[in-house]
Design a protein around this motif. Structure first.
Motif, PDB file in Angstrom:
ATOM      1  N   ALA A  13     -23.926 -20.094 -20.776  1.00 50.77           N
ATOM      2  CA  ALA A  13     -23.729 -21.510 -21.106  1.00 50.77           C
ATOM      3  C   ALA A  13     -23.109 -22.256 -19.934  1.00 50.77           C
ATOM      4  CB  ALA A  13     -22.850 -21.642 -22.352  1.00 50.77           C
ATOM      5  N   ALA A  14     -22.129 -21.651 -19.290  1.00 52.00           N
ATOM      6  CA  ALA A  14     -21.510 -22.296 -18.134  1.00 52.00           C
ATOM      7  C   ALA A  14     -22.515 -22.472 -17.002  1.00 52.00           C
ATOM      8  CB  ALA A  14     -20.310 -21.478 -17.662  1.00 52.00           C
ATOM      9  N   ALA A  15     -23.339 -21.447 -16.751  1.00 45.76           N
ATOM     10  CA  ALA A  15     -24.343 -21.539 -15.692  1.00 45.76           C
ATOM     11  C   ALA A  15     -25.363 -22.632 -15.995  1.00 45.76           C
ATOM     12  CB  ALA A  15     -25.039 -20.193 -15.521  1.00 45.76           C
ATOM     13  N   TYR A  16     -25.789 -22.732 -17.233  1.00 52.53           N
ATOM     14  CA  TYR A  16     -26.700 -23.813 -17.619  1.00 52.53           C
ATOM     15  C   TYR A  16     -26.064 -25.179 -17.335  1.00 52.53           C
ATOM     16  CZ  TYR A  16     -30.202 -21.014 -20.212  1.00 52.53           C
ATOM     17  OH  TYR A  16     -31.216 -20.164 -20.570  1.00 52.53           O
ATOM     18  N   ALA A  17     -24.851 -25.359 -17.815  1.00 49.84           N
ATOM     19  CA  ALA A  17     -24.215 -26.668 -17.690  1.00 49.84           C
ATOM     20  C   ALA A  17     -24.016 -27.064 -16.233  1.00 49.84           C
ATOM     21  CB  ALA A  17     -22.877 -26.665 -18.427  1.00 49.84           C
ATOM     22  N   GLU A  18     -23.606 -26.097 -15.418  1.00 51.42           N
ATOM     23  CA  GLU A  18     -23.283 -26.432 -14.037  1.00 51.42           C
ATOM     24  C   GLU A  18     -24.514 -26.572 -13.153  1.00 51.42           C
ATOM     25  OE1 GLU A  18     -19.993 -24.274 -12.433  1.00 51.42           O
ATOM     26  OE2 GLU A  18     -18.872 -24.393 -14.312  1.00 51.42           O
ATOM     27  N   THR A  19     -25.695 -26.284 -13.685  1.00 46.26           N
ATOM     28  CA  THR A  19     -26.936 -26.557 -12.956  1.00 46.26           C
ATOM     29  C   THR A  19     -27.720 -27.691 -13.610  1.00 46.26           C
ATOM     30  OG1 THR A  19     -28.030 -24.767 -14.188  1.00 46.26           O
ATOM     31  CG2 THR A  19     -27.155 -24.234 -12.000  1.00 46.26           C
ATOM     32  N   GLU A  56     -14.871 -25.422 -21.732  1.00 51.16           N
ATOM     33  CA  GLU A  56     -14.283 -26.336 -20.745  1.00 51.16           C
ATOM     34  C   GLU A  56     -15.217 -26.537 -19.558  1.00 51.16           C
ATOM     35  OE1 GLU A  56     -11.614 -28.771 -18.529  1.00 51.16           O
ATOM     36  OE2 GLU A  56     -12.233 -28.502 -20.616  1.00 51.16           O
ATOM     37  N   ARG A  57     -15.900 -25.488 -19.126  1.00 57.71           N
ATOM     38  CA  ARG A  57     -16.864 -25.654 -18.038  1.00 57.71           C
ATOM     39  C   ARG A  57     -18.003 -26.572 -18.456  1.00 57.71           C
ATOM     40  NH1 ARG A  57     -14.318 -23.652 -13.517  1.00 57.71           N
ATOM     41  NH2 ARG A  57     -16.315 -23.964 -12.487  1.00 57.71           N
ATOM     42  N   VAL A  58     -18.460 -26.417 -19.687  1.00 59.00           N
ATOM     43  CA  VAL A  58     -19.542 -27.262 -20.183  1.00 59.00           C
ATOM     44  C   VAL A  58     -19.064 -28.709 -20.307  1.00 59.00           C
ATOM     45  CG1 VAL A  58     -21.036 -27.700 -22.177  1.00 59.00           C
ATOM     46  CG2 VAL A  58     -20.734 -25.364 -21.338  1.00 59.00           C
ATOM     47  N   ARG A  59     -17.846 -28.892 -20.763  1.00 62.44           N
ATOM     48  CA  ARG A  59     -17.312 -30.258 -20.890  1.00 62.44           C
ATOM     49  C   ARG A  59     -17.266 -30.956 -19.533  1.00 62.44           C
ATOM     50  NH1 ARG A  59     -12.904 -33.240 -19.908  1.00 62.44           N
ATOM     51  NH2 ARG A  59     -11.748 -31.504 -18.960  1.00 62.44           N
ATOM     52  N   THR A  63     -15.033 -35.726 -22.920  1.00 64.88           N
ATOM     53  CA  THR A  63     -14.628 -34.966 -24.098  1.00 64.88           C
ATOM     54  C   THR A  63     -15.689 -33.936 -24.455  1.00 64.88           C
ATOM     55  OG1 THR A  63     -15.617 -36.574 -25.620  1.00 64.88           O
ATOM     56  CG2 THR A  63     -13.303 -36.899 -25.010  1.00 64.88           C
ATOM     57  N   LEU A  64     -15.285 -32.972 -25.237  1.00 65.97           N
ATOM     58  CA  LEU A  64     -16.199 -31.943 -25.686  1.00 65.97           C
ATOM     59  C   LEU A  64     -17.163 -32.528 -26.711  1.00 65.97           C
ATOM     60  CD1 LEU A  64     -16.383 -28.836 -25.140  1.00 65.97           C
ATOM     61  CD2 LEU A  64     -15.141 -28.531 -27.289  1.00 65.97           C
ATOM     62  N   PRO A  65     -18.448 -32.166 -26.677  1.00 69.41           N
ATOM     63  CA  PRO A  65     -19.374 -32.657 -27.702  1.00 69.41           C
ATOM     64  C   PRO A  65     -18.840 -32.364 -29.097  1.00 69.41           C
ATOM     65  CG  PRO A  65     -20.583 -31.541 -25.967  1.00 69.41           C
ATOM     66  CD  PRO A  65     -19.130 -31.309 -25.686  1.00 69.41           C
ATOM     67  N   ALA A  66     -19.002 -33.318 -29.996  1.00 66.93           N
ATOM     68  CA  ALA A  66     -18.408 -33.219 -31.334  1.00 66.93           C
ATOM     69  C   ALA A  66     -18.824 -31.949 -32.062  1.00 66.93           C
ATOM     70  CB  ALA A  66     -18.776 -34.455 -32.148  1.00 66.93           C
ATOM     71  N   GLU A  67     -20.084 -31.525 -31.880  1.00 67.89           N
ATOM     72  CA  GLU A  67     -20.565 -30.375 -32.650  1.00 67.89           C
ATOM     73  C   GLU A  67     -19.963 -29.053 -32.170  1.00 67.89           C
ATOM     74  OE1 GLU A  67     -23.655 -30.598 -29.269  1.00 67.89           O
ATOM     75  OE2 GLU A  67     -22.409 -31.987 -30.433  1.00 67.89           O
ATOM     76  N   LEU A  68     -19.263 -29.074 -31.025  1.00 67.32           N
ATOM     77  CA  LEU A  68     -18.667 -27.850 -30.503  1.00 67.32           C
ATOM     78  C   LEU A  68     -17.162 -27.780 -30.702  1.00 67.32           C
ATOM     79  CD1 LEU A  68     -20.652 -27.508 -27.146  1.00 67.32           C
ATOM     80  CD2 LEU A  68     -21.104 -26.383 -29.336  1.00 67.32           C
ATOM     81  N   ARG A  69     -16.579 -28.813 -31.277  1.00 61.52           N
ATOM     82  CA  ARG A  69     -15.118 -28.818 -31.411  1.00 61.52           C
ATOM     83  C   ARG A  69     -14.629 -27.811 -32.438  1.00 61.52           C
ATOM     84  NH1 ARG A  69     -14.476 -35.428 -31.114  1.00 61.52           N
ATOM     85  NH2 ARG A  69     -15.335 -35.589 -28.997  1.00 61.52           N
ATOM     86  N   ALA A  70     -15.390 -27.604 -33.502  1.00 59.06           N
ATOM     87  CA  ALA A  70     -14.973 -26.609 -34.494  1.00 59.06           C
ATOM     88  C   ALA A  70     -14.991 -25.207 -33.877  1.00 59.06           C
ATOM     89  CB  ALA A  70     -15.870 -26.662 -35.728  1.00 59.06           C
TER      90      ALA A  70
END
Length: 417
Positions: free
Chosen positions: A116-122, A175-178, A185-192
């Motif tokens: 997930a972090a690799a996806y977000a950072e690319t 946090e990396r994805v945010r 902010t973190l996407p709402a669907e991931l806060r839980a």
């Protein structure tokens, strides 16, 4: 490590280490399971896992162009292949197979967090959110995770013990994805997902005042003592949670997370330092020490960095890569995830030449079609499953760090003190 299921669960304690292997591993290193033409189009496990999903090269290239391939020069091809492999291993529901087949065709929270972090950072933020969404759906009520999951999300494939580090890695990944996404902010669907994982880590560590319960870690063996590979990711997760709560203006929980992180870091120093062996003062150095380095720690620890510098010297194998630990079995096999972990932490902690060394080694030990294997034999041949999701994600993240440094951007440290 992914152990091949070639026998029943072992019941013999490994001599000298007090470890009970979860799965029997063959005496000889495994061959590469799949080549590019095979694993992308079929699988012995059938359509429910990896099979039946033909990949359109044009569609794949469009997907790559929608993001970035952070590598420069000769490593560009391998990094692009690593991204393609991550996409191929990721199911439509967000489950990420650790490898292409057999006992690797399950989703480990640890691997998924790095993917997930690799996806977000690319630039593939939607894919990152899809992976984290899968983890949110399979997360236990107490906020923790099983060791691994079936790719359809129906639960764990067996009764192997839970692995507590998953919650820490998920918090770090969020946090990396945010920061890679909106940076706000973190996407709402991931806060839980975040809140439950935070609650789990706080409960496991009594708000940072005790080490977590004994749990297997990335070695995939039963443990009798807490390992650094379990404790360190929870500290990283607490620091990351503090950053996400700060971004949302949740001062109370940000303060709780920050204080717990500081307390747990102090406890880890007391229990594992200054030599930072696997079980504190026994077990030898292993890749768990890298989990105390940036980007997994906001503030560096000089003793941990010295141990991190010693680990690759002591754990180097014949082909030039690293064993999971200094006291890992002496079979001469190099393991790519641990090697890539050292490269990633080197890049993030101001040692670009060290990172370049290990990235060059990894690039030179890809399969003939360009994927990163799990292992490299003493004679330099790739072995084990290929591709391996954790290694591919770490390579992409390392190249992202190096690219950011070349452009003068510090991408390694979350924004919380």
């Amino acid at each position: 490590m992914r152990r091949a299921v070639l026998g029943a669960v072992a019941a013999v304690v490994t001599a000298g280490l007090g470890l009970v292997p979860l799965l029997v591993e063959h005496d000889l290193p495994l061959p590469v399971l799949r080549n590019d033409a095979t694993w992308r189009t079929s699988s012995v496990l059938g359509p429910a896992t990896l099979g039946g999903r033909l990949i359109d090269p044009l569609e794949e290239n469009i997907w790559l162009a929608d993001g970035t391939v952070p590598a420069a020069g000769a490593r560009t091809r391998a990094t692009a292949q690593a991204l393609r492999d991550l996409r191929g291993l990721t199911q439509p529901n967000g489950a990420v197979a650790a490898g292409p087949d057999g006992p690797w065709a399950y989703a480990w929270p640890r691997d998924s967090a790095f993917v997930a972090a690799a996806y977000a950072e690319t630039g593939h933020v939607a894919d990152a959110r899809r992976v984290l969404g899968f983890l949110s759906r399979v997360q236990r009520a107490d906020g923790g995770f099983e060791a691994r999951y079936r790719l359809d999300g129906s639960g764990p494939p067996d009764d192997r013990p839970r692995q507590s580090d998953g919650a820490g890695w998920v918090l770090w990944s969020l946090e990396r994805v945010r920061t890679a996404g909106t940076g706000r902010t973190l996407p709402a669907e991931l806060r839980a997902l975040r809140d439950r994982a935070f609650g789990f880590v706080m409960a496991q560590t009594a708000a940072g005042t005790r080490l977590p319960e004994v749990s297997p870690d990335y070695w995939e063996v039963s443990e009798r003592e807490v390992t650094l590979g379990t404790a360190a990711p929870l500290a990283a997760g607490l620091e990351a949670a503090a950053a996400t709560y700060v971004a949302e203006g949740d001062v109370h929980r940000a303060d709780r997370a920050s204080r717990a992180a500081r307390a747990l870091r102090s406890l880890i120093r007391a229990q594992f330092g200054p030599d930072y062996q696997r079980h504190g003062h026994s077990g030898g150095l292993d890749a768990g020490v890298a989990m105390l380095m940036p980007p997994f720690a906001v503030v560096g620890d000089e003793a941990a960095e010295r141990a991190w510098e010693r680990y690759p010297v002591l754990a180097q194998r014949e082909a030039g890569g690293l064993a999971p630990g200094v006291e890992w079995k002496s079979d001469g096999v190099s393991w790519t995830p641990e090697t890539a972990m050292v490269a990633y932490t080197a890049a993030a902690s101001g040692h670009p030449l060290v990172a370049e060394h290990w990235m060059t080694w990894l690039d030179r030990h890809c399969t003939t079609w360009g994927s990163l294997p799990e292992k490299v034999l003493p004679d330099g041949r790739p072995a084990g499953p290929a591709p391996l999701a954790w290694t591919a994600a770490l390579v992409v993240l390392t190249e992202t760090e190096l690219a950011a440094q070349r452009s003068g951007v510090d991408a390694s440290v979350p924004g919380v003190a």
